[in-house]
Design a protein around this motif. Structure first.
Motif, PDB file in Angstrom:
ATOM      1  N   THR A  51       0.648  -0.955  -0.537  1.00  0.00           N
ATOM      2  CA  THR A  51      -0.352  -0.343   0.377  1.00  0.00           C
ATOM      3  C   THR A  51       0.569   1.666   0.298  1.00  0.00           C
ATOM      4  OG1 THR A  51      -1.985  -1.488   1.579  1.00  0.00           O
ATOM      5  CG2 THR A  51      -1.545   1.469   0.994  1.00  0.00           C
ATOM      6  N   ARG A  52       1.890   1.277   1.041  1.00  0.00           N
ATOM      7  CA  ARG A  52       2.992   2.533   0.793  1.00  0.00           C
ATOM      8  C   ARG A  52       3.582   2.610  -0.177  1.00  0.00           C
ATOM      9  NH1 ARG A  52       8.592   4.117   1.746  1.00  0.00           N
ATOM     10  NH2 ARG A  52       8.529   5.605   2.789  1.00  0.00           N
ATOM     11  N   SER A  53       4.214   1.749  -1.138  1.00  0.00           N
ATOM     12  CA  SER A  53       4.822   2.001  -2.703  1.00  0.00           C
ATOM     13  C   SER A  53       3.761   2.695  -3.759  1.00  0.00           C
ATOM     14  CB  SER A  53       5.232   0.695  -2.625  1.00  0.00           C
ATOM     15  OG  SER A  53       4.503  -0.498  -2.748  1.00  0.00           O
ATOM     16  N   GLY A  54       2.262   1.724  -3.200  1.00  0.00           N
ATOM     17  CA  GLY A  54       1.508   1.981  -4.313  1.00  0.00           C
ATOM     18  C   GLY A  54       1.140   3.341  -4.502  1.00  0.00           C
ATOM     19  N   MET A  55       0.778   3.945  -3.052  1.00  0.00           N
ATOM     20  CA  MET A  55       0.136   5.233  -2.598  1.00  0.00           C
ATOM     21  C   MET A  55       1.075   6.289  -3.269  1.00  0.00           C
ATOM     22  SD  MET A  55      -2.971   5.523  -1.161  1.00  0.00           S
ATOM     23  CE  MET A  55      -2.273   7.398  -0.460  1.00  0.00           C
ATOM     24  N   LEU A  56       2.795   5.882  -2.473  1.00  0.00           N
ATOM     25  CA  LEU A  56       4.080   6.954  -3.226  1.00  0.00           C
ATOM     26  C   LEU A  56       3.922   7.094  -4.641  1.00  0.00           C
ATOM     27  CD1 LEU A  56       6.530   5.994  -0.788  1.00  0.00           C
ATOM     28  CD2 LEU A  56       5.538   8.047  -0.773  1.00  0.00           C
ATOM     29  N   ASP A  57       3.897   6.159  -5.690  1.00  0.00           N
ATOM     30  CA  ASP A  57       3.196   6.316  -7.471  1.00  0.00           C
ATOM     31  C   ASP A  57       2.015   6.790  -7.596  1.00  0.00           C
ATOM     32  OD1 ASP A  57       5.398   4.415  -7.453  1.00  0.00           O
ATOM     33  OD2 ASP A  57       4.394   3.296  -7.538  1.00  0.00           O
ATOM     34  N   GLU A  58       1.500   6.671  -7.053  1.00  0.00           N
ATOM     35  CA  GLU A  58      -0.202   7.079  -7.240  1.00  0.00           C
ATOM     36  C   GLU A  58       0.147   9.127  -6.597  1.00  0.00           C
ATOM     37  OE1 GLU A  58      -2.457   6.339  -9.250  1.00  0.00           O
ATOM     38  OE2 GLU A  58      -1.452   4.502  -9.098  1.00  0.00           O
ATOM     39  N   LEU A  59       0.074   9.113  -5.501  1.00  0.00           N
ATOM     40  CA  LEU A  59       0.617  10.656  -5.370  1.00  0.00           C
ATOM     41  C   LEU A  59       1.753  11.448  -6.243  1.00  0.00           C
ATOM     42  CD1 LEU A  59       0.801  10.360  -1.415  1.00  0.00           C
ATOM     43  CD2 LEU A  59      -1.811  11.088  -2.914  1.00  0.00           C
ATOM     44  N   GLY A  60       2.511  10.715  -6.757  1.00  0.00           N
ATOM     45  CA  GLY A  60       2.953  11.649  -7.750  1.00  0.00           C
ATOM     46  C   GLY A  60       2.771  11.847  -8.913  1.00  0.00           C
ATOM     47  N   LYS A  61       1.537  11.458  -9.363  1.00  0.00           N
ATOM     48  CA  LYS A  61       0.965  11.221 -10.566  1.00  0.00           C
ATOM     49  C   LYS A  61       0.824  13.033 -11.254  1.00  0.00           C
ATOM     50  CE  LYS A  61       0.422   6.387 -11.304  1.00  0.00           C
ATOM     51  NZ  LYS A  61       0.095   5.325 -11.434  1.00  0.00           N
ATOM     52  N   THR A  62       0.416  12.695 -12.498  1.00  0.00           N
ATOM     53  CA  THR A  62      -0.376  14.232 -12.762  1.00  0.00           C
ATOM     54  C   THR A  62      -1.941  14.324 -12.494  1.00  0.00           C
ATOM     55  OG1 THR A  62       0.497  13.480 -14.723  1.00  0.00           O
ATOM     56  CG2 THR A  62      -0.999  15.843 -15.130  1.00  0.00           C
ATOM     57  N   TYR A  63      -2.840  12.858 -12.234  1.00  0.00           N
ATOM     58  CA  TYR A  63      -4.195  13.823 -12.449  1.00  0.00           C
ATOM     59  C   TYR A  63      -4.237  13.585 -10.950  1.00  0.00           C
ATOM     60  CZ  TYR A  63      -4.401   9.232  -9.773  1.00  0.00           C
ATOM     61  OH  TYR A  63      -4.360   8.072  -9.052  1.00  0.00           O
ATOM     62  N   ILE A  64      -3.106  13.622  -9.645  1.00  0.00           N
ATOM     63  CA  ILE A  64      -3.234  13.957  -8.642  1.00  0.00           C
ATOM     64  C   ILE A  64      -2.975  14.791  -8.349  1.00  0.00           C
ATOM     65  CG2 ILE A  64      -2.121  13.826  -6.065  1.00  0.00           C
ATOM     66  CD1 ILE A  64      -4.604  11.266  -7.068  1.00  0.00           C
ATOM     67  N   ARG A  65      -1.926  15.926  -8.925  1.00  0.00           N
ATOM     68  CA  ARG A  65      -1.933  17.020  -8.803  1.00  0.00           C
ATOM     69  C   ARG A  65      -3.262  17.875 -10.104  1.00  0.00           C
ATOM     70  NH1 ARG A  65       3.560  15.175 -10.597  1.00  0.00           N
ATOM     71  NH2 ARG A  65       3.055  15.711 -12.937  1.00  0.00           N
ATOM     72  N   ALA A  66      -3.556  17.494 -10.606  1.00  0.00           N
ATOM     73  CA  ALA A  66      -4.597  17.909 -11.226  1.00  0.00           C
ATOM     74  C   ALA A  66      -6.074  18.333 -10.469  1.00  0.00           C
ATOM     75  CB  ALA A  66      -5.024  17.741 -12.285  1.00  0.00           C
ATOM     76  N   SER A  67      -5.836  16.858  -9.431  1.00  0.00           N
ATOM     77  CA  SER A  67      -7.384  17.133  -8.300  1.00  0.00           C
ATOM     78  C   SER A  67      -7.003  18.150  -7.243  1.00  0.00           C
ATOM     79  CB  SER A  67      -7.265  15.767  -7.915  1.00  0.00           C
ATOM     80  OG  SER A  67      -7.245  15.088  -8.827  1.00  0.00           O
ATOM     81  N   ARG A  68      -6.160  18.567  -6.568  1.00  0.00           N
ATOM     82  CA  ARG A  68      -5.382  19.247  -6.185  1.00  0.00           C
ATOM     83  C   ARG A  68      -5.476  20.548  -6.572  1.00  0.00           C
ATOM     84  NH1 ARG A  68      -0.007  15.436  -3.755  1.00  0.00           N
ATOM     85  NH2 ARG A  68      -1.102  15.014  -1.882  1.00  0.00           N
ATOM     86  N   ALA A  69      -4.994  21.246  -7.307  1.00  0.00           N
ATOM     87  CA  ALA A  69      -5.277  22.258  -7.952  1.00  0.00           C
ATOM     88  C   ALA A  69      -6.636  23.058  -8.391  1.00  0.00           C
ATOM     89  CB  ALA A  69      -4.489  22.225  -9.537  1.00  0.00           C
ATOM     90  N   LYS A  70      -7.916  21.622  -8.460  1.00  0.00           N
ATOM     91  CA  LYS A  70      -9.243  22.205  -8.933  1.00  0.00           C
ATOM     92  C   LYS A  70     -10.006  22.712  -7.608  1.00  0.00           C
ATOM     93  CE  LYS A  70      -9.927  18.950 -12.551  1.00  0.00           C
ATOM     94  NZ  LYS A  70     -10.573  18.366 -13.378  1.00  0.00           N
ATOM     95  N   GLY A  71      -8.664  22.462  -6.111  1.00  0.00           N
ATOM     96  CA  GLY A  71      -9.385  22.659  -4.907  1.00  0.00           C
ATOM     97  C   GLY A  71     -10.369  21.863  -3.972  1.00  0.00           C
ATOM     98  N   LEU A  72      -9.680  20.488  -4.339  1.00  0.00           N
ATOM     99  CA  LEU A  72     -11.033  18.699  -4.220  1.00  0.00           C
ATOM    100  C   LEU A  72      -9.846  19.073  -2.835  1.00  0.00           C
ATOM    101  CD1 LEU A  72     -10.944  16.181  -7.152  1.00  0.00           C
ATOM    102  CD2 LEU A  72     -12.840  17.812  -5.908  1.00  0.00           C
ATOM    103  N   PRO A  73     -10.577  18.846  -1.983  1.00  0.00           N
ATOM    104  CA  PRO A  73     -10.433  18.618   0.048  1.00  0.00           C
ATOM    105  C   PRO A  73      -8.989  17.348  -0.431  1.00  0.00           C
ATOM    106  CG  PRO A  73     -12.412  18.273   0.183  1.00  0.00           C
ATOM    107  CD  PRO A  73     -11.814  18.117  -1.994  1.00  0.00           C
ATOM    108  N   GLU A  74      -8.273  16.958  -0.235  1.00  0.00           N
ATOM    109  CA  GLU A  74      -7.100  16.548   0.475  1.00  0.00           C
ATOM    110  C   GLU A  74      -7.513  15.198   0.512  1.00  0.00           C
ATOM    111  OE1 GLU A  74      -4.151  17.136  -0.635  1.00  0.00           O
ATOM    112  OE2 GLU A  74      -3.128  14.427  -0.215  1.00  0.00           O
ATOM    113  N   THR A  75      -8.599  14.871   1.590  1.00  0.00           N
ATOM    114  CA  THR A  75      -8.492  13.277   2.735  1.00  0.00           C
ATOM    115  C   THR A  75      -9.515  12.493   1.068  1.00  0.00           C
ATOM    116  OG1 THR A  75      -9.666  14.593   4.576  1.00  0.00           O
ATOM    117  CG2 THR A  75     -10.283  11.915   4.212  1.00  0.00           C
ATOM    118  N   LEU A  76     -10.174  13.404   0.151  1.00  0.00           N
ATOM    119  CA  LEU A  76     -10.814  12.913  -0.696  1.00  0.00           C
ATOM    120  C   LEU A  76      -9.776  12.502  -2.196  1.00  0.00           C
ATOM    121  CD1 LEU A  76     -14.003  12.588  -2.520  1.00  0.00           C
ATOM    122  CD2 LEU A  76     -13.916  14.247  -3.634  1.00  0.00           C
TER     123      LEU A  76
END
Length: 328
Positions: free
Chosen positions: A214-239
């Motif tokens: 889970t840790r290694s998978g989360m690290l990979d996913e959190l570095g991807k573009t769609y995560i940065r785009a989600s944060r840029a749209k203002g989505l809550p961090e928990t979501l």
């Protein structure tokens, strides 16, 4: 491919796999040393008596005849009779199966409840003390042998403590029935006390493995573009973490979960032996010691069938977790 066709195809593949397991398990009896006749017959048995036992068991027939009769009997739900007790092998195996399933499911629940939150926290708080604690725990859990951990838990928590040193005590469903009919939770308390230490012992390696995954998978996913785009749209961090990143991380986790659940069903032998847990593990060890082949063969077939069913269920979960997965 539709889900129905996928089910049909996987079902056919599963039947061939189970047939292969049955064939290998049947042939094992002829490639291993020793004969069941020597276990059944008295030490001073005459050759005539041994010959009569072989005839009664059908062991004097050609191999292909024995194989055909074995397959035919299995198709009719007959796994033969125990060489030692004379009882039906299927009744003894299915009497032990609930205890093993209870232990495997309890271990899996312990692992899932602990490992996934721990892996997420470890990935989102990288290089913090909690991350170091999680990685240390996962490394320790993977490196610790089950039999040693079981013995240590018995010595530390069971001997002179509040947990029993072994045996099952009460099944889960009888305990629930007692709660519903009598309003007493004593059955569930007894069940929980007896299964706590075996579940911790069996689930520790599983917990450590899923935490790392889970840790290694989360690290990979959190570095991807769609995560940065989600944060840029203002989505809550928990979501962002739990709906988007964690959901995409769960595909390899479910793969390992399915494989490990099958392994837990078949690999609980040592843990059951340490805690005198009346499951398939203790049954197969006793059967091997007495060369009771109907019980050995039946137990291995049930374990192999469990692997097949669990893996088919895992394939279904893929599509639920990730709709981009296509049934092919």
């Amino acid at each position: 491919m539709s889900m129905g066709r996928f089910l049909f195809r996987r079902g056919l593949q599963g039947i061939f796999v189970i047939w292969g397991v049955v064939t290998v398990v049947f042939l094992l009896r002829f490639v291993t040393p020793g004969s069941p006749i020597t276990v059944i017959a008295p030490l001073n048995a005459s050759p005539q008596l041994k010959h009569r036992i072989a005839m009664e068991l059908g062991l004097n027939k050609p191999l292909y005849v024995q194989y055909g009769e074995y397959i035919w009997n299995l198709l009719h739900g007959d796994m033969g009779y125990s060489y030692v007790s004379g009882t039906q092998a299927s009744s003894r195996i299915f009497a032990r199966l609930p205890a093993t399933i209870e232990l495997a499911v309890a271990s899996s629940i312990v692992a899932i409840v602990l490992s996934i939150p721990l892996g997420v926290i470890s990935a989102t708080r990288r290089h913090d003390p909690v991350d170091y604690l999680a990685t240390t725990f996962s490394l320790t859990g993977i490196s610790t042998p089950n039999f040693w951990l079981g013995i240590m838990l018995v010595l530390l928590l069971a001997v002179g403590g509040s947990f029993p040193t072994g045996h099952r005590g009460m099944g889960f469903f009888p305990a629930v029935e007692m709660l519903l009919t009598q309003g007493s939770i004593s059955g569930l308390v007894t069940w929980g006390k007896h299964i706590f230490l075996p579940a911790i012992t069996l689930g520790t390696y599983f917990t450590a493995l899923i935490t790392r995954l889970t840790r290694s998978g989360m690290l990979d996913e959190l570095g991807k573009t769609y995560i940065r785009a989600s944060r840029a749209k203002g989505l809550p961090e928990t979501l962002v973490r739990y709906k988007h990143a964690l959901r995409n991380t769960l595909i390899p986790v479910i793969t390992v979960l399915g494989l490990q659940l099958g392994t837990l069903i078949g690999g609980a032998v040592i843990t059951e032996q340490v805690f005198a847990w009346p499951g398939l593990g203790t049954l197969i060890i006793h059967s091997i010691n007495t060369r009771d082949w109907p019980l050995i063969q039946g137990t291995l077939i049930i374990i192999g069938t469990g692997f097949v069913l669990v893996n088919i269920a895992v394939d279904f979960l893929y599509a639920y977790i990730n709709p981009q997965v296509v049934y092919e």
